[in-house]
Scaffold this active site. Structure first.
Site, PDB file in Angstrom:
ATOM      1  N   ASP A   1      48.862  78.694  16.423  1.00 23.25           N
ATOM      2  CA  ASP A   1      49.029  78.967  17.845  1.00 23.25           C
ATOM      3  C   ASP A   1      50.332  79.736  18.085  1.00 23.25           C
ATOM      4  O   ASP A   1      51.385  79.412  17.514  1.00 23.25           O
ATOM      5  CB  ASP A   1      49.056  77.633  18.605  1.00 23.25           C
TER       6      ASP A   1
ATOM      7  N   GLU B   1      49.431  76.448  -3.469  1.00 27.25           N
ATOM      8  CA  GLU B   1      49.500  75.295  -4.369  1.00 27.25           C
ATOM      9  C   GLU B   1      48.212  74.479  -4.347  1.00 27.25           C
ATOM     10  O   GLU B   1      47.996  73.640  -5.221  1.00 27.25           O
ATOM     11  CB  GLU B   1      50.672  74.398  -3.985  1.00 27.25           C
TER      12      GLU B   1
END
Length: 552
Positions: free
Chosen positions: A184, A257
């Protein structure tokens, strides 16, 4: 209100629709001052919507159906009920707690004036003065910045503690299995050093679109887009600062990751397209909402220009473009396209405003959808769009909830009209949105009577319905891998005459945005049309789009 268990229950519907992922608006703990975009706790589910267990159940069920889940992250601001802001209220100027947010001394002899002249995107000043703490300074209590509502204080992203906290939040949801995040106000985290005064607009955010007069399309495009890029006053000091990109490079490393191609998509109201492309460089986000296409309206020249520039800018950084026609911050395109000026973007529609031609708006909306779904890249569909839902244009003032309605004293009707809950069953209370006892008032926003004819049970399995049209278009898009294709403009493309035409692989797209019928190519046959009455012999009616395949 709807809840996460309800999402789980509707997953079969979503799977049948043919989508690959769902993006959920915020479900965090929140006082709901701005529909959950005022977050009080980023690591828990608001009891309104269920629990963390409900989230886990929903996520697992979505994954079983091959549907990924994108969580809405709100990093620009918190709720004023967040524990950090409560601590800041009870701390003195210069404290660690204050430094997590943007606090400043006021101007004037006693600090009685705001620190600068910035205006909130929702209307009114972007600063509020604290009254809770006065540490004896001659300047009196400090002011805090809120680019949106006063209950949404902006975080200070120059503070390393803020940066580490949000990375921790990312990991929390990634560890639970979330597939990605919609960010956002992705362009708003960093503000220009010194927070200088600015004479421009608050910025092209949350569907803002100023009313302008312009002499040519280039001037009009720039004027409509407003402040985040260059203007006479310079680039906005509160949006699209270069420092945001360092943040997203770190986030990219965090997501890398995790297995499964996790993704970030930016809500960044910036332009030109080259500026937006900076957010989707290979070491930053994977996608960014392409609002320029949404803002093109029902205009062939603007659409063609947006498509060309968007694809070129995205390909220059090796990323896909995105396409969207409606979202929770803008008037539904079914309604916009039914206005006398179908390129207009009112800030909400009320009963005393121009009422759209509902049938015309729906025809154009379906035509624009078929055009959009043929474009290379990722397409985003706003809930209810697949039913052809119009805006609720007659909401009473006493049921409105958008803070922009209140901060502008009703001058802006706000975004409530596009957020009205979906109709599932035409004869059920609340049209099947939730379970209601006789004493219940109904859904959190009232649905108009017209929603009855748009209900899922009125469209499911009905040939020619908008729901079946979307299902067919999405299935065709997947079969022909249009999202992974390449656009080549057709010799038939004549935006000046209201005609858009391009090839994507073996599919020829032909759209008539003009006022009269146009001839179709004779060496192709219609595979899918936006309207049952779109084609008459070899001519395409106005306000219609067809997908065509070469005749064998």
């Amino acid at each position: 209100m709807g809840d996460l268990a309800g999402v789980t229950g509707r997953l079969p519907y979503l799977a049948q629709l043919g989508v690959d992922a769902i993006w959920l608006s915020p479900f965090y703990v929140s006082p709901q001052a701005d529909a959950g975009y005022d977050v009080a706790d980023y690591r828990d589910v608001d009891p309104l919507f269920g629990s963390l267990q409900d989230f886990d159940t929903m996520l697992a069920a979505a994954h079983e159906r091959g549907i990924r889940v994108i969580v809405d992250l709100v990093p620009n601001h918190t709720s004023d009920e967040h524990v950090w802001f409560k601590e800041a209220l009870n701390s003195k100027r210069g404290s660690r707690a204050r430094d997590r947010y943007i606090f400043r001394d006021g101007k004037g002899g006693h600090g009685e004036l705001p620190p600068n002249n910035w205006q909130s995107v929702f209307g009114g000043p972007a600063w509020s003065r604290l009254m809770e703490v006065d540490d004896g300074s001659a300047l009196g209590p400090q002011w805090y910045l809120h680019l949106f509502d006063s209950k949404q204080p902006d975080l200070n992203w120059e503070n390393p503690e803020v940066q580490e906290e949000m990375i921790s939040v990312l990991r929390f949801w990634l560890d639970r299995g979330a597939d990605g995040f919609r960010i956002d106000v992705a362009h708003g985290l960093i503000k220009e050093e010194g927070l200088p005064d600015w004479s421009g607009q608050a910025g092209m955010v949350e569907g803002e679109s100023p009313t302008v007069e312009a002499t040519n399309i280039e001037d009009e495009e720039q004027a409509r887009m407003g402040g985040p890029e260059e203007s006479d006053a310079g680039r906005s000091p509160m949006f699209d600062q270069d420092g945001v990109h360092d943040i997203y490079r770190r986030w990219n490393e965090v997501l890398a990751e995790y297995p499964g191609n996790r993704m970030l998509v930016a809500e960044a109201w910036v332009e030109p397209a080259e500026r937006l492309a900076r957010y989707i460089r290979q070491d930053e986000m994977q996608q960014a909402f392409n609002f320029d296409f949404l803002l093109a309206g029902w205009d062939a020249r603007r659409m063609a220009k947006s498509i060309e520039e968007s694809l070129n800018a995205a390909s220059s950084v090796g990323s896909p473009s995105t396409w969207v026609l409606s979202n929770h911050d803008t008037i539904r395109h079914t309604t916009r396209f039914g206005l006398q000026d179908p390129t207009n973007f009112p800030k909400g529609v009320g009963s005393d405003d121009e009422q759209p031609d509902e049938a015309l708006g729906l025809a154009r909306a379906r035509a624009a959808t078929l055009l959009m779904l043929a474009l290379p890249g990722s397409a985003y569909i706003y809930q209810g769009e697949e039913l052809g839902l119009p805006e609720h244009t007659a909401l009473d003032s006493d049921v409105r909830q958008d803070p922009s309605f209140f901060r502008t004293q009703g001058a802006e009707k706000g975004r409530d009209g596009c957020r009205v809950p979906l109709p599932w069953h035409s004869d059920a209370p609340g049209y099947g949105f939730g379970d209601y006892a006789a004493s219940d008032a109904g859904p959190w926003l009232p649905q108009p009577a017209s929603f009855k004819r748009y209900a899922v049970d009125r469209q499911d399995g009905i040939a020619g319905s908008t729901l079946e049209f979307y299902r067919s278009a999405l299935a065709f898009r997947a079969e022909y891998r249009l999202g992974a294709g390449i656009l080549e403009w057709s010799p038939l493309n004549k935006p000046g005459d209201g005609v858009l035409s391009f090839n994507n692989g073996s599919v020829l797209v032909f759209a008539n945005l003009g006022t009269g019928p146009v001839d179709l190519p004779g060496d192709h046959s219609v595979a899918l049309s936006s309207s049952p009455d779109a084609v008459d012999d070899t001519r395409l009616a106005p306000n219609a789009t067809v997908w065509m395949l070469p005749e064998k």
